[in-house]
Design a protein around this motif. Structure first.
Motif, PDB file in Angstrom:
ATOM      1  N   ASP A  30       0.815  -1.222   0.000  1.00 22.32           N
ATOM      2  CA  ASP A  30       0.000   0.000   0.000  1.00 22.32           C
ATOM      3  C   ASP A  30       0.847   1.271   0.000  1.00 22.32           C
ATOM      4  N   ILE A  31       1.993   1.201  -0.656  1.00 21.92           N
ATOM      5  CA  ILE A  31       2.844   2.387  -0.822  1.00 21.92           C
ATOM      6  C   ILE A  31       2.408   3.094  -2.097  1.00 21.92           C
ATOM      7  N   PRO A  32       1.992   4.369  -2.012  1.00 25.73           N
ATOM      8  CA  PRO A  32       1.325   5.001  -3.156  1.00 25.73           C
ATOM      9  C   PRO A  32       2.244   5.566  -4.231  1.00 25.73           C
ATOM     10  N   TRP A  33       3.517   5.769  -3.899  1.00 27.53           N
ATOM     11  CA  TRP A  33       4.450   6.419  -4.815  1.00 27.53           C
ATOM     12  C   TRP A  33       5.644   5.510  -5.101  1.00 27.53           C
ATOM     13  N   ILE A  34       6.237   5.737  -6.286  1.00 26.22           N
ATOM     14  CA  ILE A  34       7.483   5.058  -6.630  1.00 26.22           C
ATOM     15  C   ILE A  34       8.372   6.024  -7.410  1.00 26.22           C
ATOM     16  N   SER A  35       9.672   5.958  -7.158  1.00 21.60           N
ATOM     17  CA  SER A  35      10.656   6.701  -7.944  1.00 21.60           C
ATOM     18  C   SER A  35      11.441   5.691  -8.768  1.00 21.60           C
ATOM     19  N   LEU A  36      11.494   5.919 -10.070  1.00 21.35           N
ATOM     20  CA  LEU A  36      12.088   4.957 -10.992  1.00 21.35           C
ATOM     21  C   LEU A  36      13.507   5.353 -11.381  1.00 21.35           C
ATOM     22  N   TRP A  37      14.325   4.332 -11.636  1.00 22.22           N
ATOM     23  CA  TRP A  37      15.682   4.539 -12.137  1.00 22.22           C
ATOM     24  C   TRP A  37      15.743   4.138 -13.601  1.00 22.22           C
ATOM     25  N   ARG A  38      16.450   4.913 -14.386  1.00 25.63           N
ATOM     26  CA  ARG A  38      16.439   4.714 -15.832  1.00 25.63           C
ATOM     27  C   ARG A  38      16.998   3.353 -16.242  1.00 25.63           C
ATOM     28  N   HIS A  39      18.035   2.859 -15.560  1.00 21.02           N
ATOM     29  CA  HIS A  39      18.595   1.565 -15.975  1.00 21.02           C
ATOM     30  C   HIS A  39      17.617   0.438 -15.697  1.00 21.02           C
ATOM     31  N   LYS A  40      16.768   0.601 -14.694  1.00 19.52           N
ATOM     32  CA  LYS A  40      15.733  -0.387 -14.421  1.00 19.52           C
ATOM     33  C   LYS A  40      14.623  -0.307 -15.475  1.00 19.52           C
ATOM     34  N   VAL A  41      14.274   0.897 -15.853  1.00 21.10           N
ATOM     35  CA  VAL A  41      13.272   1.086 -16.908  1.00 21.10           C
ATOM     36  C   VAL A  41      13.760   0.483 -18.222  1.00 21.10           C
ATOM     37  N   ASP A  42      15.036   0.667 -18.522  1.00 18.68           N
ATOM     38  CA  ASP A  42      15.605   0.138 -19.766  1.00 18.68           C
ATOM     39  C   ASP A  42      15.501  -1.385 -19.848  1.00 18.68           C
ATOM     40  N   GLU A  43      15.542  -2.048 -18.700  1.00 20.37           N
ATOM     41  CA  GLU A  43      15.505  -3.512 -18.691  1.00 20.37           C
ATOM     42  C   GLU A  43      14.220  -4.067 -19.306  1.00 20.37           C
ATOM     43  N   ILE A  44      13.112  -3.402 -19.093  1.00 20.12           N
ATOM     44  CA  ILE A  44      11.843  -3.908 -19.629  1.00 20.12           C
ATOM     45  C   ILE A  44      11.220  -2.975 -20.654  1.00 20.12           C
ATOM     46  N   GLY A  45      11.800  -1.788 -20.806  1.00 13.56           N
ATOM     47  CA  GLY A  45      11.299  -0.848 -21.791  1.00 13.56           C
ATOM     48  C   GLY A  45      10.370   0.199 -21.204  1.00 13.56           C
ATOM     49  N   LEU A  46      10.347   1.348 -21.841  1.00 19.70           N
ATOM     50  CA  LEU A  46       9.559   2.487 -21.360  1.00 19.70           C
ATOM     51  C   LEU A  46       8.060   2.189 -21.413  1.00 19.70           C
ATOM     52  N   ASN A  47       7.596   1.611 -22.495  1.00 23.37           N
ATOM     53  CA  ASN A  47       6.154   1.369 -22.650  1.00 23.37           C
ATOM     54  C   ASN A  47       5.634   0.368 -21.616  1.00 23.37           C
ATOM     55  N   GLU A  48       6.393  -0.715 -21.398  1.00 25.03           N
ATOM     56  CA  GLU A  48       5.967  -1.706 -20.428  1.00 25.03           C
ATOM     57  C   GLU A  48       5.997  -1.131 -19.011  1.00 25.03           C
ATOM     58  N   THR A  49       7.008  -0.334 -18.715  1.00 24.81           N
ATOM     59  CA  THR A  49       7.071   0.316 -17.403  1.00 24.81           C
ATOM     60  C   THR A  49       5.860   1.211 -17.186  1.00 24.81           C
ATOM     61  N   LYS A  50       5.543   2.009 -18.182  1.00 24.94           N
ATOM     62  CA  LYS A  50       4.390   2.905 -18.093  1.00 24.94           C
ATOM     63  C   LYS A  50       3.107   2.104 -17.873  1.00 24.94           C
ATOM     64  N   ARG A  51       2.951   1.006 -18.590  1.00 19.07           N
ATOM     65  CA  ARG A  51       1.747   0.185 -18.449  1.00 19.07           C
ATOM     66  C   ARG A  51       1.628  -0.381 -17.033  1.00 19.07           C
ATOM     67  N   LEU A  52       2.745  -0.897 -16.502  1.00 14.98           N
ATOM     68  CA  LEU A  52       2.733  -1.465 -15.159  1.00 14.98           C
ATOM     69  C   LEU A  52       2.354  -0.418 -14.114  1.00 14.98           C
ATOM     70  N   ILE A  53       2.925   0.762 -14.234  1.00 14.78           N
ATOM     71  CA  ILE A  53       2.650   1.846 -13.288  1.00 14.78           C
ATOM     72  C   ILE A  53       1.169   2.237 -13.347  1.00 14.78           C
ATOM     73  N   GLN A  54       0.667   2.407 -14.552  1.00 12.17           N
ATOM     74  CA  GLN A  54      -0.711   2.836 -14.705  1.00 12.17           C
ATOM     75  C   GLN A  54      -1.686   1.762 -14.224  1.00 12.17           C
ATOM     76  N   ASP A  55      -1.417   0.509 -14.579  1.00 11.83           N
ATOM     77  CA  ASP A  55      -2.312  -0.577 -14.164  1.00 11.83           C
ATOM     78  C   ASP A  55      -2.348  -0.722 -12.643  1.00 11.83           C
TER      79      ASP A  55
END
Length: 270
Positions: A30-55
């Motif tokens: 139940d933690i409402p916020w997340i701060s992302l790191w670019r190298h972690k985003v690169d691992e799965i891609g920007l679009n997939e990261t965005k989808r996971l966050i939004q979902d």
């Protein structure tokens, strides 16, 4: 009474987790916020990261990181500026309005010139970032990082650069691990009123086990986190509070266990 409505998991705190695991962990805790790191985003891609966050219904407090402006040649400095522009685009796509800048080390022994390169890099990045609605948060790092990571080492230096711009363009990020020692800290926090873009918490362990990987969970060290938080809020900051911990021992623990402890320590010590 303290609540966790402003609590953000800075992704580096669970360093062994990928984006999907971090998102799922935040939802479970139940933690409402997340701060992302670019190298972690690169691992799965920007679009997939965005989808996971939004979902998941999470909010993104910031993207780490831009910066690293100083370089030995004009060509390399331009390459780094281009990378910062990509970071701006990524931040906008992910739904945050804050790009954290770790300014970078000097390419040689001329630290004054390196600081000038930082100022010039930010100056060139500001118009581009403004087009995307992204604010640039200058994060001063502890002086022990000057040779390897960041020549901007005090709140005073960060404020001096930020004050060249409007608060909606450039501000500062206050990380207690990096600034707690500064005799001028509370004056500089007041000076930054209206342009604090982020607040990061952890603790300074004694004895310090490692320069990079030695941060502690809140309450395990010597920082008066609550006092600094109070000052930051009096300076107008009411945004998310990121827990950002570089510590191999913590990384090796089960992530869900770390998040549970993080919540408890946040409620007590932040």
């Amino acid at each position: 009474m303290q609540t966790i409505d402003r609590l953000s998991l800075n992704q580096i705190t669970t360093g062994k987790w990928n984006v999907r695991e971090a998102v799922e962990g935040c939802v479970k805790a139940d933690i409402p916020w997340i701060s992302l790191w670019r190298h972690k985003v690169d691992e799965i891609g920007l679009n997939e990261t965005k989808r996971l966050i939004q979902d998941a219904g999470l909010k993104v407090s910031s993207l780490c990181r831009g910066g690293m402006f100083p370089a030995a040649t004009l060509a390399e400095r331009q390459k780094r500026l281009d990378d910062n522009k990509r970071a701006v685009e990524e931040a906008a796509e992910l739904g945050t309005d804050v790009l954290v800048l770790v300014s970078g080390p000097s390419p040689d022994k001329d630290i004054d010139s390196a600081r000038q390169m930082v100022a010039e890099g930010i100056e060139k990045l500001v118009p581009f970032a403004e087009e995307y609605g992204i604010k640039l948060g200058i994060e001063p790092l502890h002086p022990m990082y000057a040779a390897e990571r960041c020549v901007i080492v005090t709140m005073a230096e960060a404020n001096a650069i930020a004050e060249c711009y409007a608060p909606q363009q450039v501000g500062v990020v206050v990380d207690v691990f990096h600034v707690w020692w500064d005799h001028d800290l509370f004056h500089q926090i007041r000076r930054a009123s209206g342009r604090i873009l982020g607040f990061h918490v952890s603790d300074w362990i004694v004895p310090t086990p490692d320069l990079l990987m030695g941060r502690g969970m809140m309450g395990d060290g010597v920082i008066d986190i609550y006092k600094i938080r109070t000052a930051v809020e009096q300076a107008g900051y009411q945004g998310p509070i990121e827990v950002e911990i570089f510590n191999e021992e913590i990384w090796n623990r089960p992530g869900d266990e770390v998040l549970d402890e993080m919540k408890q320590r946040y409620l007590i010590h932040v």
